[in-house]
Write a protein that holds these residues in place. Structure first.
Motif, short mmCIF file in Angstrom:
data_model
loop_
_atom_site.label_atom_id
_atom_site.label_comp_id
_atom_site.label_asym_id
_atom_site.label_seq_id
_atom_site.Cartn_x
_atom_site.Cartn_y
_atom_site.Cartn_z
N ARG A 287 0.85 -1.18 0.00
CA ARG A 287 0.00 0.00 0.00
C ARG A 287 0.89 1.24 0.00
O ARG A 287 1.94 1.26 0.64
N ILE A 288 0.46 2.27 -0.72
CA ILE A 288 1.30 3.45 -0.90
C ILE A 288 0.50 4.71 -0.56
O ILE A 288 -0.65 4.87 -0.99
N ALA A 289 1.14 5.59 0.21
CA ALA A 289 0.56 6.91 0.49
C ALA A 289 1.59 7.97 0.13
O ALA A 289 2.78 7.82 0.46
N VAL A 290 1.15 9.03 -0.51
CA VAL A 290 2.01 10.14 -0.88
C VAL A 290 1.36 11.44 -0.40
O VAL A 290 0.19 11.70 -0.70
N PHE A 291 2.14 12.22 0.33
CA PHE A 291 1.70 13.53 0.80
C PHE A 291 2.62 14.56 0.13
O PHE A 291 3.81 14.63 0.43
N ASN A 292 2.04 15.33 -0.78
CA ASN A 292 2.82 16.17 -1.67
C ASN A 292 2.40 17.63 -1.56
O ASN A 292 1.24 17.95 -1.33
N GLY A 293 3.38 18.52 -1.73
CA GLY A 293 3.09 19.95 -1.79
C GLY A 293 2.76 20.34 -3.21
O GLY A 293 3.60 20.20 -4.11
N ALA A 294 1.54 20.82 -3.45
CA ALA A 294 1.13 21.13 -4.81
C ALA A 294 1.93 22.28 -5.42
O ALA A 294 1.99 22.44 -6.64
N ALA A 295 2.58 23.09 -4.55
CA ALA A 295 3.39 24.21 -5.05
C ALA A 295 4.88 23.89 -5.02
O ALA A 295 5.71 24.79 -5.17
#
Length: 256
Positions: free
Chosen positions: A174-182
């Motif tokens: 299982r994969i989770a990604v928390f990314n900054g859109a900017a």
């Protein structure tokens, strides 16, 4: 899904113990930092924590402590050797580049830490996940793509582009990604390509894009580092808090 109070760090009986540990690979010494609540019955689910490109420093240890408070046995590992770390970006870049020059060696470094954690008497070797920050986020995604023995991985503001082969179809991780859109270091095209890769593999994944958030949005030191070295970094308290809460639910679902 309701999250048990333990996973919110609300246990009144928490007794977190920490220790520095050393593990070996090919004659090279690596520094780890283990944290767990010894008031909880063993075995505990394990979580590996991979540092930013700065190396094994206090920040990655803080995250290990936070995971221990949630009921996990957390090992902040060392991808550079001897606990090497720096506060200057040029040296950090050199460390990171050298550590990934040989992907098979990088994988063995990660797996040496994974095997050490799995063998610990307080840890359930069948319930191990990994999280990583910036450089470490890219590392844990690579290990998922490479088929490491992990139930789940979570990347915080890490590169999403594959270092080698993409995620294979049918991968159980299982994969989770928390990314900054900017985040200019992870442009929208890279995010779109990652979604395509995950969808093509039929992956069980979560991708959260935080509007306005920059690279290193979970690290309170990001603003001062950005000012000192003119780097596109920035702390975002709301994104930091939300991503940590979402991680709790993700790990609970993945390691229950």
């Amino acid at each position: 899904m309701a999250i048990p109070l333990l996973l919110l760090g609300a246990s009144a009986q928490a007794a977190v113990v920490t220790e520095e540990v050393r593990y070996q690979l090919d004659g090279q010494s690596y520094l780890g930092y283990l944290a767990y609540d010894d008031s909880l019955p063993a075995p505990l689910p394990g979580v590996l924590v991979v540092h930013e490109w700065w190396g094994h420093n206090d920040y990655v240890r803080q995250r290990a402590d936070m995971l221990a408070e949630l009921g996990y046995a957390a090992l902040a590992l060392d991808m550079y050797g001897d606990g090497r770390n720096t506060e200057h970006p040029s040296e950090a870049g050199e460390f990171a580049k050298a550590s990934l020059a040989s992907l098979p060696l990088a994988e063995r470094r990660f797996n040496a830490a994974r095997d050490w954690l799995a063998a610990h008497p307080r840890v359930d070797d069948g319930r191990i996940a990994a999280i990583g920050y910036c450089y470490g986020g890219g590392v844990v995604l690579h290990m998922a793509r490479a088929g490491a023995e992990l139930k789940a991985v979570a990347s915080f503001h890490g590169s999403l582009a594959p270092l080698a082969d993409p995620l294979p179809a049918g991968s159980p991780v299982r994969i989770a990604v928390f990314n900054g859109a900017a985040d200019p270091l992870v442009p929208a095209e890279q995010v779109a390509a990652f979604r395509q890769e995950m969808d093509a593999a039929g992956a069980d994944y979560l991708l959260v894009d935080y509007p306005g958030a920059l690279h290193a949005f979970t690290n309170p030191r990001a603003d001062s580092v950005a000012a000192e070295f003119n780097m596109p970094l920035g702390y975002d308290a709301q994104a930091d808090k939300d991503s940590w809460l979402q991680l709790q639910a993700f790990l609970h679902e993945s390691l229950e």
